[in-house]
Every structure is written in structure tokens, then in C-alpha cells.
Design an enzyme around this catalytic site. Structure first.
Site, mmCIF file in Angstrom:
data_model
loop_
_atom_site.group_PDB
_atom_site.id
_atom_site.type_symbol
_atom_site.label_atom_id
_atom_site.label_comp_id
_atom_site.label_asym_id
_atom_site.label_seq_id
_atom_site.Cartn_x
_atom_site.Cartn_y
_atom_site.Cartn_z
ATOM 1 N N ASP A 56 -69.496 19.017 -40.545
ATOM 2 C CA ASP A 56 -69.809 20.392 -40.969
ATOM 3 C C ASP A 56 -71.098 20.869 -40.300
ATOM 4 O OD1 ASP A 56 -71.599 18.887 -42.427
ATOM 5 O OD2 ASP A 56 -71.120 19.809 -44.371
ATOM 6 N N ASP A 95 -65.342 16.298 -42.117
ATOM 7 C CA ASP A 95 -66.215 16.615 -43.250
ATOM 8 C C ASP A 95 -65.532 17.567 -44.212
ATOM 9 O OD1 ASP A 95 -68.696 15.372 -43.466
ATOM 10 O OD2 ASP A 95 -69.590 16.614 -41.898
ATOM 11 N N LYS A 125 -64.867 12.939 -44.999
ATOM 12 C CA LYS A 125 -66.221 12.510 -45.387
ATOM 13 C C LYS A 125 -66.753 13.497 -46.404
ATOM 14 C CE LYS A 125 -69.985 12.795 -42.533
ATOM 15 N NZ LYS A 125 -70.891 13.687 -43.275
ATOM 16 N N GLU A 127 -70.365 14.231 -49.072
ATOM 17 C CA GLU A 127 -71.760 13.872 -49.318
ATOM 18 C C GLU A 127 -71.961 13.463 -50.771
ATOM 19 O OE1 GLU A 127 -74.400 16.934 -47.879
ATOM 20 O OE2 GLU A 127 -73.509 16.873 -45.872
ATOM 21 N N GLU A 190 -78.220 8.809 -43.905
ATOM 22 C CA GLU A 190 -78.952 9.784 -43.086
ATOM 23 C C GLU A 190 -80.419 9.848 -43.495
ATOM 24 O OE1 GLU A 190 -77.112 13.589 -42.390
ATOM 25 O OE2 GLU A 190 -78.944 14.396 -41.495
HETATM 26 O O1 KIV Z 1 -71.943 17.100 -40.071
HETATM 27 C C1 KIV Z 1 -72.332 16.160 -39.375
HETATM 28 O O2 KIV Z 1 -72.407 16.231 -38.150
HETATM 29 C C2 KIV Z 1 -72.733 14.941 -40.065
HETATM 30 C C3 KIV Z 1 -73.423 13.896 -39.254
HETATM 31 C C4 KIV Z 1 -74.779 14.340 -38.945
HETATM 32 C C5 KIV Z 1 -73.393 12.577 -39.921
HETATM 33 O O3 KIV Z 1 -72.530 14.809 -41.223
#
Ligand code: KIV
Length: 273
Positions: A56, A95, A125, A127, A190
Site C-alpha cells: 500500500d 497489502d 499482508k 498491519e 518495520e
Molecule cells: O507497503 C509497503 O510497501 C510495505 C513495505 C514497506 C513492507 O508494507
């Protein structure tokens, strides 16, 4: 399954098993980059990275927003489709944008299900660790592989008060463990001090993929635009640019402009009879 692309890609179990190979001194670490479109995804895949993330971060580096909050699920799916069509080797993770997994397990499954159904990508993914454990478990029980993301969580930038290094070791370990126990197959760390990331990597059974988390994670991920030197003027400490495409692109565009102006382009070899 007749689509050879699907069978040649790194699978989620294969990705998780790389934890064991990363642990030994001669083990190979996992490399992962973001990609947001067909052409770049194809190049990154040909380079042989193990993971491609449709991040994202697209909200910032492609769409020009100031943070990752504005990008929508439909926009993520639109770009993930392009990446999904291009990739032949790497595991592709997408994401889940804010707040597509914050409205209950049912909605999270519906949204993650759309990502898997519509994009040929293999995993999502999200968070969070402990706070998202129930959602991770629900997604996993629906057959949707989940990569968790703990430490600095850019979707919570307002709550965290900025993009700061996260130093609460027990909270970070609690989050990474909760994600693993809920069934996540890997976890992004991160902006975490290296010593804490090392300790978490030793204590959780799933691969840790670091970004600003030092050398002892099982793998590393970076934003492709940063790696190519296409990032913004502010470059975080953890970024390494392996090319200077900003200069290359500007120079190429400038040369084109000059040649159009002075009539050297198009030349006879660019003309049709
Ligand atoms: O959105 C993204 O690019 C990420 C990475 C920085 C891990 O979540």
C-alpha cells in the site's frame, strides 16, 4: 491445474520453510521487493527475488498521497492484477489497505477473498499482531495466507505520532508471537532496532522480513522506487538505492525534448516509406 505460471511460483509453505535455511550461517536470506505494475513486476521477478509485495506504499510512490491511508481496495486489486499477471517465480503478497480488515472477520474475509479471486496473487499482508490475531486466524481458517506486519505500522501513522522507530521489545515480541500463533506464515518487522529484531527472529517460528530492522531478520524487503532511486527527496536511513533512475529518466526525457526541438528526432530510420 493447467496454468504453468501457478505451479512454478514459490508457494506459501516453501516461503515459510526458508526460515530454517536462513537460520544457519550459510543459509540464504529471503529477498522481497514491492511492485505495482506489470512491467516492473516482470523485471523484479526475473531478477529472482523470492517475494513480491504489492504494497500500500503505492498510495505514496505511485499515487502521490502523503501517507498510505487513501489507497482503496479496488485500487489495490487493479494493481495487484497487473503484478499477478507478470509473476512467474516469486510469491506474490498484496497489502490489505486501511480499513479493509478492521470491520470484523466477515468483512476481512470478503475483502481478502476478492484479492485472491481477482488477482492471481497468493497471500495478503495486514498491519498488526496481537490486535489483529482474531482476524488473522479467521483469514487463515478461510484458506487465505496472511503475512503480518508489526513495529512501525504506517496505516497507524496518526496514532503512532509519525514514522518513528519502535523500541518496546516486549510489545513487539508479543505482537510477532501473536501473529505466528494466529497462523501468519511470515511477519514484516518495520523500523525496529537490530538487537530486538534479532531476538524476535530467534523466538518466532515464522520468517521475519525486515525493513529498517537490521541484518539478522530471515529476509529483507524494500520499496522498489527507493531501490531504483525513484523515491522522494527524504530517504529513510534503512534505504539503499541500487540505481539512480531519477537522473536517468530526467536525462532521457530532456534529450528527447532537445532532439524534438532541434529536429534530430525522428531521423530517417524512424520513418515509414
Ligand atoms: O507497503 C509497503 O510497501 C510495505 C513495505 C514497506 C513492507 O508494507
Amino acid at each position: 491445474m493447467t496454468d504453468s505460471k501457478k505451479t512454478r511460483r514459490i508457494t506459501v509453505p516453501q516461503f515459510s520453510e526458508m526460515k530454517a535455511s536462513a537460520a544457519g550461517s550459510s543459509g540464504r536470506k529471503i529477498s522481497m521487493l514491492t511492485a505495482y505494475d506489470y512491467a516492473m513486476a516482470q523485471l523484479v521477478d526475473e531478477a529472482g527475488v523470492e517475494g513480491i509485495l504489492v504494497g500500500d506504499s503505492m498510495s505514496m510512490v505511485v499515487q502521490g498521497h502523503e501517507n498510505t491511508l487513501p489507497v482503496t481496495l479496488d485500487e489495490m486489486i487493479y494493481h495487484a492484477e497487473m503484478v499477478g499477471r507478470a509473476v512467474n517465480h516469486a510469491l506474490v503478497v498484496v497489502d490489505m489497505p486501511f480499513p479493509s480488515y478492521h470491520l470484523g472477520a466477515h468483512k476481512a474475509i470478503e475483502n481478502a477473498g476478492r484479492i485472491l479471486k481477482e488477482t492471481r496473487c497468493q497471500a495478503v499482508k495486514l498491519e498488526g499482531g496481537a490486535a489483529q490475531a482474531e482476524t488473522i486466524a479467521a483469514l487463515v481458517s478461510a484458506g487465505i495466507p496472511v503475512m503480518a506486519h508489526v513495529g512501525l505500522r504506517p496505516q497507524s501513522v496518526h496514532q503512532l505520532g509519525g514514522y518513528r522507530v519502535q523500541r518496546d521489545e516486549s510489545a513487539l515480541l508479543h505482537d510477532a508471537r501473536a501473529a505466528a500463533e494466529a497462523g501468519a506464515f511470515a511477519v514484516v518487522l518495520e523500523c525496529v532496532p537490530s538487537s530486538i529484531a534479532k531476538s524476535i527472529t530467534e523466538k518466532v517460528p515464522i520468517p521475519t522480513i525486515g525493513i529498517g530492522a537490521g541484518p539478522d531478520c530471515d529476509g529483507q524487503v524494500l520499496v522498489l522506487n527507493d531501490v531504483l532511486g525513484l523515491g522522494s527527496d527524504y530517504v529513510p536511513r534503512f534505504v539503499k538505492a541500487y540505481a539512480d533512475l531519477k537522473t536517468e529518466v530526467t536525462n532521457a526525457a530532456r534529450r528527447f525534448r532537445d532532439e524534438v526541438r532541434d529536429g534530430t528526432f525522428p531521423a530517417s530510420e524512424h520513418e515509414y516509406e
